[in-house]
Design an enzyme around this catalytic site. Structure first.
Site, PDB file in Angstrom:
ATOM      1  N   GLY A  13       0.810  -1.210   0.000  1.00 42.23           N
ATOM      2  CA  GLY A  13       0.000   0.000   0.000  1.00 42.23           C
ATOM      3  C   GLY A  13       0.845   1.263   0.000  1.00 42.23           C
ATOM      4  O   GLY A  13       2.006   1.269  -0.383  1.00 42.23           O
ATOM      5  N   LEU A  14       0.248   2.330   0.463  1.00 39.89           N
ATOM      6  CA  LEU A  14       0.927   3.623   0.499  1.00 39.89           C
ATOM      7  C   LEU A  14       1.676   3.764   1.817  1.00 39.89           C
ATOM      8  O   LEU A  14       1.352   4.592   2.651  1.00 39.89           O
ATOM      9  CB  LEU A  14      -0.092   4.764   0.353  1.00 39.89           C
ATOM     10  CG  LEU A  14      -0.234   5.392  -1.008  1.00 39.89           C
ATOM     11  CD1 LEU A  14      -1.328   6.448  -1.022  1.00 39.89           C
ATOM     12  CD2 LEU A  14       1.051   5.980  -1.503  1.00 39.89           C
ATOM     13  N   HIS A  15       2.673   2.927   2.010  1.00 41.35           N
ATOM     14  CA  HIS A  15       3.505   3.004   3.219  1.00 41.35           C
ATOM     15  C   HIS A  15       4.578   4.057   2.992  1.00 41.35           C
ATOM     16  O   HIS A  15       4.516   4.841   2.040  1.00 41.35           O
ATOM     17  CB  HIS A  15       4.085   1.627   3.567  1.00 41.35           C
ATOM     18  CG  HIS A  15       4.947   1.034   2.503  1.00 41.35           C
ATOM     19  ND1 HIS A  15       6.296   1.256   2.441  1.00 41.35           N
ATOM     20  CD2 HIS A  15       4.651   0.259   1.431  1.00 41.35           C
ATOM     21  CE1 HIS A  15       6.805   0.630   1.391  1.00 41.35           C
ATOM     22  NE2 HIS A  15       5.816   0.013   0.754  1.00 41.35           N
ATOM     23  N   ALA A  16       5.587   4.113   3.821  1.00 39.06           N
ATOM     24  CA  ALA A  16       6.547   5.226   3.844  1.00 39.06           C
ATOM     25  C   ALA A  16       7.222   5.518   2.501  1.00 39.06           C
ATOM     26  O   ALA A  16       7.201   6.654   2.035  1.00 39.06           O
ATOM     27  CB  ALA A  16       7.598   4.990   4.921  1.00 39.06           C
ATOM     28  N   GLY A  19       4.695   6.306  -0.288  1.00 43.44           N
ATOM     29  CA  GLY A  19       4.024   7.522   0.156  1.00 43.44           C
ATOM     30  C   GLY A  19       4.894   8.737  -0.090  1.00 43.44           C
ATOM     31  O   GLY A  19       4.430   9.781  -0.556  1.00 43.44           O
TER      32      GLY A  19
END
Length: 91
Positions: A13-16, A19
């Site tokens: 997903g939109l992790h660090a 992101g």
């Protein structure tokens, strides 16, 4: 205003890291850009802020709405959509 929905496809997903890539890409555009989860009733957040983007907790399979308002709104949303559909190089 230009709006498009897209589903997060990368594994984590939109992790660090993705992101950060997303926020850096959004910051290249003049338009005001927002992001929100379509599966929740929350308000859109500033897509140019890593804190706000990570606070959404967007995982794989979550649909988000990207919206931009300004002189390069369509270019911004389309560019960010392409980054997401490319899986941030994390497929």
């Amino acid at each position: 205003m230009y709006v498009k929905n897209v589903t997060i496809i990368n594994r984590r997903g939109l992790h660090a890291r993705p992101g950060s890539d997303f926020v850096n890409a959004a910051g290249q555009f003049k338009s005001k850009i927002t992001i929100r989860r379509t599966d929740e009733n929350g308000d859109p957040v500033n897509a140019k802020s890593i804190v706000f983007v990570l606070s959404l907790g967007v995982g794989r399979g979550v649909e988000i709405e990207l919206a931009a308002n300004g002189e390069d709104e369509q270019e911004a949303v389309d560019f960010l959509t392409n980054i997401i559909t490319g899986g941030f190089g994390d497929l």
